[in-house]
Motif scaffolding. Structure first.
Motif, PDB file in Angstrom:
ATOM      1  N   UNK A   1      40.302  33.535  50.205  1.00 19.20           N
ATOM      2  CA  UNK A   1      40.276  33.831  48.768  1.00 19.20           C
ATOM      3  C   UNK A   1      40.123  32.545  47.973  1.00 19.20           C
ATOM      4  N   UNK A   2      40.850  31.507  48.360  1.00 20.74           N
ATOM      5  CA  UNK A   2      40.708  30.215  47.675  1.00 20.74           C
ATOM      6  C   UNK A   2      39.291  29.655  47.840  1.00 20.74           C
ATOM      7  N   UNK A   3      38.767  29.750  49.033  1.00 22.22           N
ATOM      8  CA  UNK A   3      37.411  29.248  49.298  1.00 22.22           C
ATOM      9  C   UNK A   3      36.378  30.022  48.471  1.00 22.22           C
ATOM     10  N   UNK A   4      36.510  31.353  48.490  1.00 24.11           N
ATOM     11  CA  UNK A   4      35.560  32.202  47.770  1.00 24.11           C
ATOM     12  C   UNK A   4      35.632  31.974  46.265  1.00 24.11           C
ATOM     13  N   UNK A   5      36.829  31.697  45.748  1.00 29.11           N
ATOM     14  CA  UNK A   5      36.984  31.506  44.299  1.00 29.11           C
ATOM     15  C   UNK A   5      36.669  30.082  43.863  1.00 29.11           C
ATOM     16  N   UNK A   6      36.219  29.244  44.797  1.00 31.91           N
ATOM     17  CA  UNK A   6      35.800  27.894  44.444  1.00 31.91           C
ATOM     18  C   UNK A   6      36.942  26.895  44.362  1.00 31.91           C
TER      19      UNK A   6
END
Length: 121
Positions: free
Chosen positions: A90-95
């Motif tokens: 989720x952190x990776x996907x949200x930048x």
């Protein structure tokens, strides 16, 4: 008579039990770490509370496995690893910032290796 050190540990144990029970009801607040803190503190400040926790109908078996053999249930291992992976994704996907992603990645990998290396109950 209650020794001041025992009172300190008893307060920590009771607070950890309260937070742990709240965590059993709320999805994002973990239960087990707080109950492990409660067992640790109760063993120094309240043998009655420790006995109650170790014999608790729901939490007792898991706490006994950890206390006696440092064992983690397979479902707990899967859930912990899955939650760490999903939160990182989720952190990776949200930048998320690359330093945060790398730091949490190393931390999570270390934690996952620790969890997987414990005996299963």
């Amino acid at each position: 008579m209650v020794v001041p050190g025992q009172l300190f540990y008893k307060i920590i144990a009771l607070a950890a039990v309260l937070i742990g029970f709240i965590g059993a009801l709320l999805p994002l607040l973990p239960t087990t770490p707080f109950l492990l803190i409660a067992i640790w503190a109760a063993s120094r400040g309240s043998p009655q509370l420790k006995s109650w926790l170790m014999n608790h109908r729901h939490f007792g078996p898991v706490l006994n496995d950890w206390y006696q053999r440092r064992a983690i249930p397979v479902t707990g291992k899967c859930l912990a690893c899955g939650m760490m992976l999903s939160s990182w994704l989720v952190l990776w996907y949200s930048g998320g910032h690359p330093y945060l992603l790398w730091g949490l990645g190393f931390f999570f990998v270390g934690l996952i290796l620790f969890i997987v290396s414990r005996p299963s109950s």
